[in-house]
Design a protein around this motif. Structure first.
Motif, short mmCIF file in Angstrom:
data_model
loop_
_atom_site.label_atom_id
_atom_site.label_comp_id
_atom_site.label_asym_id
_atom_site.label_seq_id
_atom_site.Cartn_x
_atom_site.Cartn_y
_atom_site.Cartn_z
N LEU A 182 8.50 12.25 -2.26
CA LEU A 182 7.44 11.61 -1.47
C LEU A 182 6.40 11.03 -2.42
CD1 LEU A 182 6.27 11.02 1.34
CD2 LEU A 182 5.11 13.23 1.24
N ILE A 183 6.25 9.72 -2.38
CA ILE A 183 5.29 9.01 -3.23
C ILE A 183 4.17 8.49 -2.32
CG2 ILE A 183 4.97 7.21 -4.96
CD1 ILE A 183 7.06 9.30 -5.72
N GLU A 184 2.93 8.87 -2.63
CA GLU A 184 1.84 8.66 -1.68
C GLU A 184 0.72 7.74 -2.18
OE1 GLU A 184 0.34 12.40 -0.20
OE2 GLU A 184 2.29 13.39 -0.43
N PHE A 185 0.70 7.38 -3.47
CA PHE A 185 -0.50 6.73 -4.01
C PHE A 185 -0.76 5.35 -3.40
CE2 PHE A 185 2.87 5.52 -7.03
CZ PHE A 185 2.67 4.16 -7.16
N ARG A 186 0.29 4.61 -3.06
CA ARG A 186 0.08 3.28 -2.48
C ARG A 186 -0.36 3.39 -1.02
NH1 ARG A 186 5.01 -0.65 -3.33
NH2 ARG A 186 5.98 0.73 -1.81
N ALA A 187 0.23 4.35 -0.30
CA ALA A 187 -0.12 4.55 1.11
C ALA A 187 -1.58 4.95 1.26
CB ALA A 187 0.80 5.62 1.73
N SER A 188 -2.04 5.87 0.40
CA SER A 188 -3.43 6.33 0.51
C SER A 188 -4.41 5.22 0.16
CB SER A 188 -3.64 7.56 -0.37
OG SER A 188 -3.34 7.27 -1.73
N LEU A 189 -4.05 4.37 -0.80
CA LEU A 189 -4.93 3.25 -1.14
C LEU A 189 -5.00 2.23 -0.01
CD1 LEU A 189 -4.21 2.48 -4.91
CD2 LEU A 189 -6.37 3.26 -3.92
N LEU A 190 -3.86 1.94 0.62
CA LEU A 190 -3.86 1.00 1.75
C LEU A 190 -4.67 1.58 2.92
CD1 LEU A 190 -0.20 -0.39 1.73
CD2 LEU A 190 -2.31 -1.71 1.39
N ALA A 191 -4.58 2.88 3.13
CA ALA A 191 -5.38 3.51 4.19
C ALA A 191 -6.87 3.38 3.88
CB ALA A 191 -4.99 4.98 4.34
N SER A 192 -7.21 3.38 2.61
CA SER A 192 -8.60 3.20 2.21
C SER A 192 -9.12 1.81 2.53
CB SER A 192 -8.76 3.49 0.71
OG SER A 192 -8.29 4.79 0.40
N HIS A 193 -8.19 0.89 2.82
CA HIS A 193 -8.55 -0.49 3.17
C HIS A 193 -8.28 -0.79 4.65
CE1 HIS A 193 -9.50 -1.61 -0.94
NE2 HIS A 193 -8.37 -1.04 -1.33
N GLY A 194 -8.11 0.27 5.45
CA GLY A 194 -8.09 0.07 6.89
C GLY A 194 -6.73 0.09 7.57
N PHE A 195 -5.67 0.40 6.85
CA PHE A 195 -4.33 0.47 7.45
C PHE A 195 -3.93 1.93 7.64
CE2 PHE A 195 -4.55 -3.40 4.87
CZ PHE A 195 -4.15 -4.37 5.78
N ALA A 196 -3.14 2.18 8.68
CA ALA A 196 -2.56 3.51 8.88
C ALA A 196 -1.17 3.49 8.27
CB ALA A 196 -2.49 3.85 10.37
N VAL A 197 -0.93 4.31 7.26
CA VAL A 197 0.29 4.16 6.46
C VAL A 197 1.06 5.47 6.41
CG1 VAL A 197 1.25 3.32 4.30
CG2 VAL A 197 -0.98 2.47 5.07
N ALA A 204 15.76 13.82 -1.37
CA ALA A 204 15.18 14.70 -2.41
C ALA A 204 13.79 15.17 -2.03
CB ALA A 204 15.17 13.99 -3.77
N TYR A 205 13.64 15.58 -0.76
CA TYR A 205 12.34 16.08 -0.29
C TYR A 205 12.57 17.03 0.87
CZ TYR A 205 7.56 16.07 1.52
OH TYR A 205 6.32 16.44 1.96
N GLU A 206 11.97 18.22 0.76
CA GLU A 206 12.08 19.24 1.81
C GLU A 206 13.54 19.41 2.24
OE1 GLU A 206 9.16 18.51 4.88
OE2 GLU A 206 7.53 19.24 3.62
N ASP A 207 13.82 19.26 3.57
CA ASP A 207 15.19 19.49 4.04
C ASP A 207 16.02 18.21 4.11
OD1 ASP A 207 13.71 18.37 6.08
OD2 ASP A 207 14.41 19.72 7.64
#
Length: 429
Positions: A182-197, A204-207
């Motif tokens: 799970l890669i989150e850095f781009r999603a969190s930055l876009l959310a900082s500019h008003g998008f729900a991401v 290769a994550y959880e189940d």
């Protein structure tokens, strides 16, 4: 008593504003209190969450007033030459070969960069000398009020980032490539500019499966439906931002899923490669890379760029994604020096295909000199890094200066694209 030396009367200062900001925001770096025309070194040092060290440096000559301003003063050497206000940031290089900087915890801690000024040019760094001035810069990946929700809904696994406010907000799914997890850095930055991401994991994550055996488009449709069912997501459709293998999936979503109305594909193929694509009763077989097409860069990293020769072969037409079926808009972002893939050739072929079908739904932004990993602005340029799925380093390509310019420009264009095609008429973000 004799007069004190001129330099002893000066207080050397390194001034960085803002010293605490989002990672995609530029900063101003100035040095004052230097001797006129003095040559100095400014060095940046960063440790990631695994204590891997990244560094950069540049040499500057002070003006007659004893000042250096990175917005006006050209670097004379070091890791770059010329006027590059954010050069110390995008030039950060790992001390250990093939490390890539990826911020994992985007909510609780910033990237901390130490800036140090030295009153000399120590090119070989064989002697340790004390710095004359230092500053610490914090680079955050989530702005004030951004919320993160861990997602375990049906099969869907990921993290949803919501901007502050009541909403509803334009919704976007964020996909990376063969890196997995799970890669989150781009999603969190876009959310900082008003998008729900929704930062979406797909292996290769959880189940989820540890290794990707096929691409089941039904999983991504489930994620799209989940996003649209959320009370803070604006109707009627969602966007997708996607890179590399993720961009292949993003383009498939654009072609087959009616929920997707705006798609950004960053340096991805327009064909089904390596793994079959499955959607309900449809199975699209992949194109396998021929070993004789693969090259090795002098660094030892693998280059896949020349495996695109198959696009000229009509036998592979059934493996090409039917972009003419896409109901929404598509923005192809390509680096012309991408060593992983001839992404411009892929995108150009898709654009030609759209035109032949009378469609004007596609747009391509091609960046000369840019490589494969086009990320948010001021991210360190990464020429090659370890690829865990392949078990060897991959060559991504690019020229540092051209790549940095592409990251700045494309980030603005991505946000404009989503605002234009996801926002309802009359609403502003």
């Amino acid at each position: 008593m004799g007069e004190a030396p001129l330099n002893s009367l000066r207080m050397v200062q390194l001034i960085v504003t803002p010293s605490n900001a989002l990672a995609d925001e530029p900063v101003s770096i100035r040095a004052t209190g230097l001797c006129p025309l003095q040559i100095v070194t400014i060095k940046a040092t960063l440790k990631d969450e695994k204590d891997n060290v990244f560094q950069s440096k540049a040499f500057y000559k002070a003006n007659e007033a004893g000042e250096v301003d990175l917005e006006q003063t050209p670097a004379l050497g070091g890791d770059y030459v010329g006027v590059h206000p954010m050069g110390l940031f995008f030039s950060l290089k790992p001390k250990k070969a093939f490390h890539r900087l990826i911020k994992r915890d985007v909510m609780n801690s910033p990237l901390c960069i130490s800036l140090d000024l030295y009153e000399s040019v120590n090119i070989l760094e064989t002697v340790t000398i004390p710095s004359k001035a230092s500053q610490r810069v914090q680079r955050w990946f989530a702005g004030p009020g951004v919320k993160r929700e861990q997602i375990q809904e049906g099969r869907v696994r990921g993290a949803l980032f919501l901007p502050p406010g009541k909403g509803p907000f334009p919704g976007i799914i964020d996909l990376f490539g063969y890196i997995g997890g799970l890669i989150e850095f781009r999603a969190s930055l876009l959310a900082s500019h008003g998008f729900a991401v929704l930062a979406l994991a797909y292996f290769a994550y959880e189940d989820l499966p540890e290794k990707l055996q096929e691409v089941d488009l039904g999983y991504f449709e489930e994620a799209a439906n989940f996003l649209l069912s959320h009370s803070k997501i604006q109707q009627p459709g969602i966007g997708v931002i996607s890179t590399s293998k993720g961009a292949e999936i993003g383009l498939a979503m654009a072609c087959y899923l009616k929920q997707v109305t705006a798609t950004v594909c960053i340096n991805g193929p327009t064909t089904i490669t390596s793994l079959p694509l499955r959607y309900r009763d449809l199975v699209v077989t992949p194109i396998e890379h021929a070993l004789e097409w693969i090259q090795i860069h002098v660094s030892g990293a693998v280059r896949f760029r020349h495996t695109t020769q198959y696009l000229q072969n009509k036998l592979y037409s059934q493996n090409i994604l039917p972009v003419e079926k896409a109901q929404g808009k598509i923005l192809f972002i390509v680096g012309e020096n991408d060593e992983c893939l001839d992404s411009k050739l892929h995108a150009q072929r898709a654009m030609d295909h759209l035109r032949r079908h009378g469609r004007s739904s596609g747009r391509m932004l091609a960046y000369p000199g840019a490589g494969h990993l086009i990320e948010p602005p001021y991210s360190p340029f990464c020429f090659a890094s370890w690829q865990s799925v392949l078990g060897q380093p991959m060559c991504w390509g690019g020229d540092p200066m051209a790549h940095a310019a592409a990251q700045e420009h494309s980030w603005r264009e991505i946000q404009k694209f989503f605002r234009q095609h996801l926002l309802q008429s009359g609403r502003k973000l």
